[in-house]
Design an enzyme around this catalytic site. Structure first.
Site, PDB file in Angstrom:
ATOM      1  N   ASN A   1       0.816  -1.221   0.000  1.00  0.00           N
ATOM      2  CA  ASN A   1       0.000   0.000   0.000  1.00  0.00           C
ATOM      3  C   ASN A   1       0.846   1.266   0.000  1.00  0.00           C
ATOM      4  OD1 ASN A   1      -2.038  -1.813   0.086  1.00  0.00           O
ATOM      5  ND2 ASN A   1      -2.622  -1.444   2.224  1.00  0.00           N
TER       6      ASN A   1
ATOM      7  N   THR B   1     -15.151  38.660 -31.190  1.00  0.00           N
ATOM      8  CA  THR B   1     -15.936  38.202 -30.046  1.00  0.00           C
ATOM      9  C   THR B   1     -17.169  37.578 -30.686  1.00  0.00           C
ATOM     10  OG1 THR B   1     -17.115  40.303 -29.816  1.00  0.00           O
ATOM     11  CG2 THR B   1     -15.106  40.058 -28.517  1.00  0.00           C
ATOM     12  N   HIS B   2     -17.653  36.517 -30.126  1.00  0.00           N
ATOM     13  CA  HIS B   2     -18.766  35.756 -30.730  1.00  0.00           C
ATOM     14  C   HIS B   2     -18.415  35.284 -32.150  1.00  0.00           C
ATOM     15  CE1 HIS B   2     -21.272  37.612 -27.502  1.00  0.00           C
ATOM     16  NE2 HIS B   2     -20.520  38.665 -27.787  1.00  0.00           N
TER      17      HIS B   2
ATOM     18  N   SER C   1      -6.827  13.801 -48.853  1.00  0.00           N
ATOM     19  CA  SER C   1      -8.049  13.012 -48.888  1.00  0.00           C
ATOM     20  C   SER C   1      -7.905  11.973 -49.988  1.00  0.00           C
ATOM     21  CB  SER C   1      -9.238  13.919 -49.173  1.00  0.00           C
ATOM     22  OG  SER C   1     -10.298  13.169 -49.728  1.00  0.00           O
TER      23      SER C   1
ATOM     24  N   LYS D   1      -7.723  18.509 -51.162  1.00  0.00           N
ATOM     25  CA  LYS D   1      -7.757  18.629 -49.707  1.00  0.00           C
ATOM     26  C   LYS D   1      -6.387  18.632 -49.039  1.00  0.00           C
ATOM     27  CE  LYS D   1     -10.980  18.552 -47.247  1.00  0.00           C
ATOM     28  NZ  LYS D   1     -12.128  17.702 -46.967  1.00  0.00           N
TER      29      LYS D   1
ATOM     30  N   ASN E   1      -5.867  18.405 -45.041  1.00  0.00           N
ATOM     31  CA  ASN E   1      -6.631  18.379 -43.792  1.00  0.00           C
ATOM     32  C   ASN E   1      -5.742  18.577 -42.561  1.00  0.00           C
ATOM     33  OD1 ASN E   1      -9.045  17.845 -45.182  1.00  0.00           O
ATOM     34  ND2 ASN E   1      -8.584  15.644 -45.226  1.00  0.00           N
TER      35      ASN E   1
ATOM     36  N   GLU F   1      -6.809  18.726 -35.392  1.00  0.00           N
ATOM     37  CA  GLU F   1      -8.083  18.112 -34.981  1.00  0.00           C
ATOM     38  C   GLU F   1      -7.869  17.120 -33.832  1.00  0.00           C
ATOM     39  OE1 GLU F   1     -10.774  17.520 -38.793  1.00  0.00           O
ATOM     40  OE2 GLU F   1      -8.671  17.205 -39.272  1.00  0.00           O
TER      41      GLU F   1
ATOM     42  N   TYR G   1      -6.582   2.051   2.291  1.00  0.00           N
ATOM     43  CA  TYR G   1      -6.468   1.535   0.932  1.00  0.00           C
ATOM     44  C   TYR G   1      -7.632   0.600   0.588  1.00  0.00           C
ATOM     45  CZ  TYR G   1      -4.734  -0.961  -3.171  1.00  0.00           C
ATOM     46  OH  TYR G   1      -4.612  -1.504  -4.423  1.00  0.00           O
TER      47      TYR G   1
ATOM     48  N   GLN H   1      -6.426   0.706  -7.443  1.00  0.00           N
ATOM     49  CA  GLN H   1      -5.587   0.169  -8.519  1.00  0.00           C
ATOM     50  C   GLN H   1      -6.024   0.742  -9.879  1.00  0.00           C
ATOM     51  OE1 GLN H   1      -3.960  -3.946  -8.514  1.00  0.00           O
ATOM     52  NE2 GLN H   1      -5.525  -4.314 -10.054  1.00  0.00           N
TER      53      GLN H   1
ATOM     54  N   LYS I   1      -4.298   3.975 -12.243  1.00  0.00           N
ATOM     55  CA  LYS I   1      -3.115   4.058 -13.091  1.00  0.00           C
ATOM     56  C   LYS I   1      -3.373   4.147 -14.594  1.00  0.00           C
ATOM     57  CE  LYS I   1      -0.770   1.469  -9.620  1.00  0.00           C
ATOM     58  NZ  LYS I   1      -2.129   1.247  -9.040  1.00  0.00           N
TER      59      LYS I   1
HETATM   60  N1  ARG Z   1      -1.480  -3.399  -7.496  1.00  0.00           N
HETATM   61  C1  ARG Z   1      -1.954  -2.690  -6.355  1.00  0.00           C
HETATM   62  C2  ARG Z   1      -2.408  -1.300  -6.736  1.00  0.00           C
HETATM   63  O1  ARG Z   1      -2.054  -0.858  -7.771  1.00  0.00           O
HETATM   64  C3  ARG Z   1      -0.889  -2.604  -5.333  1.00  0.00           C
HETATM   65  C4  ARG Z   1      -1.380  -2.474  -3.947  1.00  0.00           C
HETATM   66  C5  ARG Z   1      -1.989  -3.734  -3.515  1.00  0.00           C
HETATM   67  N2  ARG Z   1      -2.308  -3.707  -2.132  1.00  0.00           N
HETATM   68  C6  ARG Z   1      -3.092  -4.631  -1.562  1.00  0.00           C
HETATM   69  N3  ARG Z   1      -3.340  -4.497  -0.320  1.00  0.00           N
HETATM   70  N4  ARG Z   1      -3.596  -5.613  -2.252  1.00  0.00           N
HETATM   71  O2  ARG Z   1      -3.139  -0.637  -6.023  1.00  0.00           O
END
Ligand code: ARG
Length: 466
Positions: free
Chosen positions: A118, A163-164, A285, A291, A293, A298, A325, A330, A333
């Site tokens: 954790n 403006t606008h 295109s 064209k 583009n 974009e 936690y 998790q 990420k």
């Molecule tokens: N892979 C977990 C995460 O990204 C790591 C922490 C896991 N902790 C646990 N008590 N299972 O959060």
């Protein structure tokens, strides 16, 4: 430990588990597919933790040395591409530790003293986000440098300010570009500010309550270049504010990029023809041969969607989580990594486009010749020279605009006699303020659009970039 079933349970935490997880459990639980990019941060954190355990005599120097050398080997293997990943080992933390055990044997088991996944994951992720913030700052700096150089070259180029999206008052292109410089300056300020708050080390909070081992959290914080250890162990392992702040900043900044991208799309259309992008930043295109583009622009406009999505996703994950936690976290990420990736792409592409664009000066200035763009200058003249209250001057100017519209000309296409038909006091002098050149040159107030002001702003900007 010798029982049949136990051999299938997880080797790192399987003590009380009789059998291994269901196949789908393994799938939903594993994060290795995406958290493997944290390997360097994970090993760096582990080495700092190990050095501290040695310094505090919690593990022996001999075991510590083995762990440190082993961790270096694991890192080298990962970087050489000969590392085997296995969803059974869930995440990068367990992969590193498990491989370390294969390499150095029992001593590896001492590394996890006074630590938990954790506080480990909070530390790894913070280190990653801190690096991402630093890279973001460098990328923004490059974009700002490019904007300022372009602004300096175009300090005198006149185009309609809107403006606008209606012609409002003439402005200089340099001034317009420097507006974005300001936005990116605020983004970089926000980064600096958030980085300061991020920069506290969670390692040593252990699972949630701290540890009974005589650890030195200040030593670890220092080793990992954090300002200090986090002050509350529960908060340490349950806080993801640093990622939320990173994503908020990225979302705001990407919104700025998206607005500039939208302007590039408009400007490069045949109808505006204010700028041209080269082959480097456009596509053709498959059916329409004429064209060109602005795909890069974009996509810069569009990718903000992912980044705002990532921010929303993490806010929703975090809301309502009890301390400390939970595995929900998790999910912090993937979205963050994806957003950082998208962010790096759009800043680099935008920097390239600003540098690449050809400014069609004539076209910009020509498009100021309709839309009665100097009407405010005329009203200001009535106030300044005839001492008229602004509200009346506004009304008189409106009448003159209607007259010019009927006649099918711009304001300077009216004769003095026609003007005097509306306001007898008007003199020939009024024509000096009706050109776009005089209009922009007159806007010398601090932060205004006059070319001299823009050159001064460029000078100041060059210093502020640092
Ligand atoms: N892979 C977990 C995460 O990204 C790591 C922490 C896991 N902790 C646990 N008590 N299972 O959060």
């Amino acid at each position: 430990m010798a029982s049949e079933e136990k051999t299938t349970a997880n080797s790192l935490w399987g003590g009380r588990f009789a059998v291994g997880p269901a196949e789908i459990m393994e799938k939903i639980n594993a994060s290795i597919d995406f958290d493997k990019i944290l390997y360097a941060q994970d090993i760096r954190g582990s080495k700092a933790h190990c050095r501290m355990l040695m310094a505090q005599n919690i593990i022996s120097a001999k075991d510590g040395e083995q762990i440190l050398t082993g961790l270096d080997q694991v890192k080298a293997e990962i970087e050489a591409g000969n590392f085997t990943y296995d969803a059974k080992l869930e995440d990068i933390h367990m992969h590193v530790e498990s491989r370390l055990t294969e390499i150095i044997g029992e001593a590896a088991g001492r590394l996890h003293t006074a630590r938990s996944r954790n506080d480990q994951v909070a530390t790894d992720f913070k280190l990653w986000v801190r690096d991402a913030m630093d890279q973001m700052d460098l990328a923004l700096k490059a974009l700002q440098t490019t904007l300022v150089a372009k602004a300096e070259k175009n300090a005198d180029v006149i185009l309609p300010g809107f403006t606008h999206l209606q012609s409002a008052q003439p402005v200089t292109f340099g001034h317009h570009l420097l507006a974005y410089f300001e936005m990116f300056t605020r983004d970089r300020d926000r980064l600096r500010d958030a980085r300061g708050r991020l920069n506290e080390c969670p390692l040593g909070a252990a699972a949630l309550a701290g540890t009974s081992f005589p650890i030195d959290r200040f030593l670890v914080a220092d080793d990992l270049k954090f300002r200090k250890p986090t002050a509350n162990s529960l908060d340490s392992v349950s806080d993801r504010d640093f990622a939320l702040e990173f994503l908020s900043i990225a979302a705001i900044c990407a919104t700025h990029v998206s607005r500039l991208a939208e302007e590039i799309v408009l400007w490069s259309s045949a109808q505006f023809n204010f700028i041209a992008l080269s082959d480097k930043f456009t596509t053709g295109s498959s059916i329409m041969p004429q064209k060109r583009n602005p795909d890069a622009a974009e996509l810069c406009r569009a990718k903000v969607g992912r980044i705002i999505g990532a921010l929303n996703s993490l806010l929703v994950v975090m809301k309502g989580l009890p301390l400390a936690y939970s595995k929900d976290m998790q999910e912090d990420k993937e979205a963050t990594f994806d957003a950082a990736n998208a962010f790096a792409l759009i800043i680099a592409a935008m920097t390239g486009m600003i540098d690449d664009m050809t400014v069609n000066e004539d076209s910009m200035t020509a498009s100021t010749q309709n839309g009665f763009i100097t009407a405010t200058d005329l009203a200001d003249w009535l106030v300044r020279v005839l001492n008229m209250p602004f509200r009346r001057a506004h009304h008189v100017t409106g009448t003159l605009v209607a007259l010019a519209e009927d006649k099918g000309c711009d304001l300077d296409g009216l004769t003095l006699a026609e003007m005097q038909g509306v306001e007898p006091e008007i003199t020939q002098d009024v024509f000096t303020v009706l050109t776009v050149e005089s209009s922009v040159a007159s806007r010398t107030s601090f932060g205004g659009t006059a070319p001299d002001q823009v050159r001064a702003q460029v000078k100041a900007a060059q210093k502020r970039i640092e």
